[in-house]
Design an enzyme around this catalytic site. Sequence first.
Site, mmCIF file in Angstrom:
data_model
loop_
_atom_site.group_PDB
_atom_site.id
_atom_site.type_symbol
_atom_site.label_atom_id
_atom_site.label_comp_id
_atom_site.label_asym_id
_atom_site.label_seq_id
_atom_site.Cartn_x
_atom_site.Cartn_y
_atom_site.Cartn_z
ATOM 1 N N ALA A 68 -34.130 3.706 -84.221
ATOM 2 C CA ALA A 68 -34.932 4.824 -83.814
ATOM 3 C C ALA A 68 -36.039 4.387 -83.569
ATOM 4 C CB ALA A 68 -34.724 5.782 -85.338
ATOM 5 N N SER A 69 -36.343 3.279 -83.126
ATOM 6 C CA SER A 69 -37.779 2.231 -82.651
ATOM 7 C C SER A 69 -38.754 2.890 -81.272
ATOM 8 C CB SER A 69 -37.640 1.261 -82.772
ATOM 9 O OG SER A 69 -36.296 0.003 -82.462
ATOM 10 N N VAL B 115 -26.351 -2.483 -85.475
ATOM 11 C CA VAL B 115 -25.094 -1.824 -86.446
ATOM 12 C C VAL B 115 -23.900 -2.353 -85.497
ATOM 13 C CG1 VAL B 115 -26.401 0.192 -86.438
ATOM 14 C CG2 VAL B 115 -25.952 0.195 -84.139
ATOM 15 N N TYR C 128 -19.681 0.207 -70.129
ATOM 16 C CA TYR C 128 -21.264 0.839 -70.189
ATOM 17 C C TYR C 128 -20.475 2.134 -70.542
ATOM 18 C CZ TYR C 128 -25.008 3.828 -71.584
ATOM 19 O OH TYR C 128 -26.628 5.062 -71.847
ATOM 20 N N ALA D 151 -17.824 1.923 -72.641
ATOM 21 C CA ALA D 151 -18.143 2.671 -73.890
ATOM 22 C C ALA D 151 -18.377 4.053 -74.023
ATOM 23 C CB ALA D 151 -19.785 1.431 -74.389
ATOM 24 N N LYS D 152 -19.222 3.897 -73.296
ATOM 25 C CA LYS D 152 -19.363 5.758 -72.935
ATOM 26 C C LYS D 152 -18.166 7.160 -73.615
ATOM 27 C CE LYS D 152 -24.014 5.320 -74.274
ATOM 28 N NZ LYS D 152 -24.250 5.630 -75.538
ATOM 29 N N ILE E 203 -33.290 9.186 -68.648
ATOM 30 C CA ILE E 203 -34.383 9.605 -69.099
ATOM 31 C C ILE E 203 -35.259 8.341 -68.707
ATOM 32 C CG2 ILE E 203 -35.181 10.349 -71.513
ATOM 33 C CD1 ILE E 203 -33.303 12.108 -70.703
HETATM 34 P P1 NAP Z 1 -33.994 2.086 -75.055
HETATM 35 O O1 NAP Z 1 -35.548 2.918 -75.550
HETATM 36 O O2 NAP Z 1 -33.865 0.965 -74.729
HETATM 37 O O3 NAP Z 1 -34.003 2.055 -77.026
HETATM 38 C C1 NAP Z 1 -32.847 1.746 -77.490
HETATM 39 C C2 NAP Z 1 -33.349 1.709 -79.095
HETATM 40 O O4 NAP Z 1 -31.196 1.557 -79.585
HETATM 41 C C3 NAP Z 1 -33.673 1.159 -79.794
HETATM 42 O O5 NAP Z 1 -34.300 1.379 -80.159
HETATM 43 C C4 NAP Z 1 -32.773 -0.225 -80.122
HETATM 44 O O6 NAP Z 1 -33.209 -0.537 -81.377
HETATM 45 C C5 NAP Z 1 -31.683 0.883 -80.361
HETATM 46 N N1 NAP Z 1 -30.495 -0.533 -80.538
HETATM 47 C C6 NAP Z 1 -29.895 -0.878 -78.932
HETATM 48 N N2 NAP Z 1 -29.007 -1.875 -80.158
HETATM 49 C C7 NAP Z 1 -29.085 -1.879 -81.723
HETATM 50 C C8 NAP Z 1 -28.313 -2.747 -82.302
HETATM 51 N N3 NAP Z 1 -27.541 -3.491 -82.550
HETATM 52 N N4 NAP Z 1 -28.379 -1.997 -83.919
HETATM 53 C C9 NAP Z 1 -29.842 -1.189 -83.960
HETATM 54 N N5 NAP Z 1 -30.230 -1.049 -83.006
HETATM 55 C C10 NAP Z 1 -30.240 -1.350 -81.994
HETATM 56 O O7 NAP Z 1 -32.483 3.567 -74.589
HETATM 57 P P2 NAP Z 1 -32.944 4.747 -74.577
HETATM 58 O O8 NAP Z 1 -32.918 5.418 -72.810
HETATM 59 O O9 NAP Z 1 -33.349 5.469 -76.132
HETATM 60 O O10 NAP Z 1 -31.405 5.096 -75.342
HETATM 61 C C11 NAP Z 1 -31.000 5.462 -75.995
HETATM 62 C C12 NAP Z 1 -29.747 5.935 -76.117
HETATM 63 O O11 NAP Z 1 -28.980 7.068 -75.531
HETATM 64 C C13 NAP Z 1 -28.192 5.150 -76.066
HETATM 65 O O12 NAP Z 1 -27.115 5.382 -76.865
HETATM 66 C C14 NAP Z 1 -28.449 5.259 -74.791
HETATM 67 O O13 NAP Z 1 -27.135 4.575 -73.877
HETATM 68 C C15 NAP Z 1 -28.022 6.727 -73.976
HETATM 69 N N6 NAP Z 1 -28.432 7.103 -72.949
HETATM 70 C C16 NAP Z 1 -29.533 7.195 -72.108
HETATM 71 C C17 NAP Z 1 -30.146 7.373 -71.290
HETATM 72 C C18 NAP Z 1 -31.059 6.719 -70.618
HETATM 73 O O14 NAP Z 1 -31.208 7.745 -68.964
HETATM 74 N N7 NAP Z 1 -32.311 6.645 -71.040
HETATM 75 C C19 NAP Z 1 -29.229 7.986 -69.816
HETATM 76 C C20 NAP Z 1 -28.066 8.570 -70.862
HETATM 77 C C21 NAP Z 1 -27.533 8.061 -72.529
HETATM 78 P P3 NAP Z 1 -34.246 -2.606 -81.392
HETATM 79 O O15 NAP Z 1 -35.393 -2.195 -79.905
HETATM 80 O O16 NAP Z 1 -34.865 -2.316 -82.871
HETATM 81 O O17 NAP Z 1 -33.260 -3.195 -81.712
#
Ligand code: NAP
Length: 242
Positions: free
Chosen positions: A10-11, A61, A152, A155-156, A185
């Site tokens: 959530a950061s 996690v 990736y 995993a998904k 996104i």
């Molecule tokens: P992001 O901006 O890179 O943020 C990732 C978040 O996950 C950060 O808050 C990070 O926390 C946290 N995180 C990663 N590994 C972790 C761990 N081992 N333990 C706890 N926290 C962890 O990514 P996002 O785009 O928001 O993605 C969020 C979700 O949406 C992901 O599952 C991603 O695969 C999925 N998604 C994203 C997109 C896209 O286009 N952005 C598309 C499809 C799916 P810290 O920084 O505090 O470590």
Amino acid sequence: MNKVVIVTGASRGIGRNIAYNLAIDGYTVIANYNKSEEEIMKLKNELMGKNINIDIYKADVSKSREARNLINYAIERYNKIDVLINNAGIAEEKLFTDVTDDDFDIMLKNNLYSVFYLTQEAVKFMLKEKNGLIINISSIYALSGGSCEVPYSMAKAGVDGLTKSLAKELGPSNIRVNSVAPGAIDTDMNSNLTEEDWNEVKKETPLGKIGRPIDITRCVKWLIEDEFTTGQVISPNGGIVI
Ligand code: NAP
């Protein structure tokens, strides 16, 4: 008491937007982070400015003990978990032949094993309550496959497998399990994309725009209010995968 919601990762990005908006809506939010302490404090302080408190909890996690501790922290503190949102995740682009065993391990641990650890620990509690909702943030790559993102995508796809299987197993216990599979996104995860890349994505997207974290939050909010959807992979993606 308000519904208690755990949001992992959530950061930043999507998880931050979900945690922020659910807190604004009056849910009791436990916002997990791992490395981004400064960012999570910004989120907490921003909400404090509106007289809203959120609980923050540091846990990696991808590690079983830390993931399970997060769930048990919520139970000890609130004796309640209504919703678990498995959002934390990482991505990496690499040719399949360049992926090392370590790369593969890291990708699976962060995106799939984490969901197993957190969900299993939460479900033990939810079964006693005969109540609960798990929302897994998956990806369009689980549906369409992603070139240069094989681990990736694997995993998904595994996450969606958990969603469907567990929905069948837990439906009779009034626990719903769904995936939300975002398209592209605008978050840090895509910071490697150039303006040209984004324009290309827009061109390929029937709605002609890039997704924002709020587009995913809206879907999550709908799932929380809903009472009849389980085992589904819902994909807010602008139509890029149909
Ligand atoms: P992001 O901006 O890179 O943020 C990732 C978040 O996950 C950060 O808050 C990070 O926390 C946290 N995180 C990663 N590994 C972790 C761990 N081992 N333990 C706890 N926290 C962890 O990514 P996002 O785009 O928001 O993605 C969020 C979700 O949406 C992901 O599952 C991603 O695969 C999925 N998604 C994203 C997109 C896209 O286009 N952005 C598309 C499809 C799916 P810290 O920084 O505090 O470590």
